[in-house]
Motif scaffolding. Structure first.
Motif, PDB file in Angstrom:
ATOM      1  N   PRO A 109       0.999   4.043 -12.028  1.00 51.05           N
ATOM      2  CA  PRO A 109       0.825   3.858 -10.717  1.00 51.05           C
ATOM      3  C   PRO A 109       1.222   2.277 -10.147  1.00 51.05           C
ATOM      4  N   ARG A 135      -8.653  -8.335   2.202  1.00 55.86           N
ATOM      5  CA  ARG A 135      -8.245  -6.724   1.966  1.00 55.86           C
ATOM      6  C   ARG A 135      -7.297  -6.573   0.782  1.00 55.86           C
ATOM      7  N   ASP A 161      -9.483  -2.039  -6.207  1.00 56.87           N
ATOM      8  CA  ASP A 161      -9.413  -0.614  -6.175  1.00 56.87           C
ATOM      9  C   ASP A 161      -8.328   0.075  -6.956  1.00 56.87           C
ATOM     10  N   ARG A 191       2.684   3.301  -3.703  1.00 59.73           N
ATOM     11  CA  ARG A 191       2.210   3.230  -2.724  1.00 59.73           C
ATOM     12  C   ARG A 191       2.483   1.804  -1.946  1.00 59.73           C
ATOM     13  N   LEU A 192       2.524   1.610  -0.639  1.00 59.83           N
ATOM     14  CA  LEU A 192       2.837   0.609  -0.130  1.00 59.83           C
ATOM     15  C   LEU A 192       1.936   0.331   1.084  1.00 59.83           C
ATOM     16  N   VAL A 193       1.278  -0.787   1.000  1.00 60.16           N
ATOM     17  CA  VAL A 193       0.458  -1.361   2.249  1.00 60.16           C
ATOM     18  C   VAL A 193       1.210  -2.454   2.909  1.00 60.16           C
ATOM     19  N   VAL A 194       1.356  -2.160   4.095  1.00 59.30           N
ATOM     20  CA  VAL A 194       1.983  -3.221   5.040  1.00 59.30           C
ATOM     21  C   VAL A 194       0.693  -3.571   6.133  1.00 59.30           C
ATOM     22  N   TYR A 195       0.624  -4.984   5.869  1.00 58.81           N
ATOM     23  CA  TYR A 195      -0.571  -5.639   6.643  1.00 58.81           C
ATOM     24  C   TYR A 195       0.029  -6.262   7.884  1.00 58.81           C
ATOM     25  N   ARG A 252      -8.235 -12.621   6.677  1.00 59.02           N
ATOM     26  CA  ARG A 252      -8.734 -11.168   6.840  1.00 59.02           C
ATOM     27  C   ARG A 252      -7.817 -10.083   5.727  1.00 59.02           C
ATOM     28  N   ASP A 307      -9.741  -0.308 -10.632  1.00 56.94           N
ATOM     29  CA  ASP A 307     -10.835   0.716 -10.816  1.00 56.94           C
ATOM     30  C   ASP A 307     -10.253   1.861 -10.975  1.00 56.94           C
ATOM     31  N   GLU A 308      -9.447   2.163 -10.285  1.00 64.64           N
ATOM     32  CA  GLU A 308      -8.671   3.665 -10.674  1.00 64.64           C
ATOM     33  C   GLU A 308      -8.012   3.564 -11.824  1.00 64.64           C
ATOM     34  N   ARG A 358      -9.248  -6.564  -2.143  1.00 65.63           N
ATOM     35  CA  ARG A 358      -9.959  -5.477  -2.451  1.00 65.63           C
ATOM     36  C   ARG A 358      -8.844  -4.263  -2.921  1.00 65.63           C
ATOM     37  N   ASP A 359      -8.003  -4.202  -2.353  1.00 65.79           N
ATOM     38  CA  ASP A 359      -6.931  -2.988  -2.643  1.00 65.79           C
ATOM     39  C   ASP A 359      -6.605  -3.271  -4.197  1.00 65.79           C
TER      40      ASP A 359
END
Lengths: 241, 241
Positions: free
Chosen positions: A159, A224, A231, A191-195, A220, A234-235, A227-228
């Motif tokens: 991943p 996050r 995660d 996966r893509l996270v856009v902050y 902030r 952890d996965e 934490r991502d």
């Protein structure tokens, strides 16, 4: 709080002597391990403390070095070194592999369970290790959505998690699009996270570097993004004590 | 495992009698609360079980109803009802407010600490509650990146987390762009997660509905999206026992 042991490790890469920060969890026996790559300025206490935090969670973690033990706080010096580096996947891979060898040689490391997380130039290195076909359990990259040589992304078998600031002028919407298209075409689990509202290097508290346009800390979203990353680990790299 | 008490609740909204599923955590005294909105097909055991899981974590949770107690498994029937609904922010808000009133009236609910999470049409309702200016601690929306009336997004005063499948043909790249531009222009604290390769309603295990082009379950991303929702709640609605 778990006891963490840290060690400065010197090793050769890219024609220099790199100086990394290795953090070991308490206990005995092999543990999953994390390669942690810094922003283009180089290794700082920000990444050293993150490696320590990972070790508190039970991982062996190596915050690796990019510049022979130096922190390039001056933007011109950073760019003069990183621009050619980022254009040369073989050099990026060389720096990453050297760090990976150190991490895997550590007796506490389970060499079959390694993830690569990186920020900026360190993220580009994590991605290039994947494109080289290195056996990783997870790749995480923050504000480096760098594309690779045609076809090589298909070698990524773990991943991929990517994070970027929406207002990052260095990682444009077109570049994000090119990166996700590459991952998707290669069949990568991505996966893509856009902050929202975040600039380049939003995760990085100010160190001793100059103010650079388009770069800014966003506490902030920084929490996050961390934490991502946890995660993701952890996965993909669960700690089974 | 904590004991959870559940109750079917009937209440009027949108000219119908809605039938929601309320889940209460063990213990006594007020707890933070979550409004959980279903996909356009309507309330199913998928959302009921998620409400139960939230109650196990310590939240009061109401999985609310969209269609007067009916599950619209036939795509034509679902579209015939949801298309005009999605075009009418006032009706969406009415359905959301009615559910919110039920949730706030529950004695175990701390009425000052409520989040709205929704999927598809339920996500559009969560967003519209924000645009109406309802006092929420967090808004989460999966595969509903719906834009609102000009200027109203500025009333959103809580973090907004959005998730979408990269291959969702119903939520196009242009729509995602319009949504994030609206959030950014309004100064909202927002995030968007793009789940690579996922289709529309990727989070939703098959129930008894027909196969619809562009819709598909993606178990791995479904687990991640749920974890992302839990992280959002943990950040914005921490459970302090």
């Amino acid at each position: 709080m778990a006891t963490v042991t840290t060690r400065t490790v010197a090793y050769p890469a890219d024609g220099m002597t790199m100086v990394g920060h290795l953090a070991l969890p308490s206990g005995a026996g092999p543990r999953p391990a994390v390669l942690l790559g810094p922003e283009g300025m180089g290794l700082s206490d920000v990444e050293r403390r993150r490696a320590d935090a990972l070790a508190e969670s039970g991982y062996v973690a190596l915050a690796f070095d990019l510049h022979g033990g130096r922190y390039l706080g001056a933007p011109e010096e950073m760019l003069a070194r990183c621009t050619p580096l980022l254009a040369d996947p073989d050099r990026l891979r060389g720096i990453g592999r050297a760090a990976l060898d150190v991490l895997r040689a550590e007796p506490r490391t389970d060499p079959d369970r390694v993830a690569a997380i990186g920020y900026g130039t360190g993220g580009a290195i994590a991605l290039e290790l994947g494109r080289e076909g290195v056996d990783l359990r997870a790749i995480g990259t923050v504000n480096a959505l760098t594309t690779g040589r045609p076809g090589e992304a298909a070698r990524i078998r773990c991943p991929v998690w990517a994070g970027v600031g929406s207002e990052d002028p260095i990682m444009s919407a077109a570049q994000r699009e090119a990166f996700t298209a590459e991952m998707q075409a290669a069949g990568v689990d991505w996966r893509l996270v856009v902050y929202g509202g975040a600039l380049h290097a939003f995760h990085h508290p100010p160190v001793d570097h100059a103010t650079v346009p388009g770069v800014g800390y966003h506490p902030r979203h920084a929490r996050r993004a961390w934490r991502d990353v946890l995660d993701l680990l952890d996965e993909c790299l669960p700690i089974a004590e």
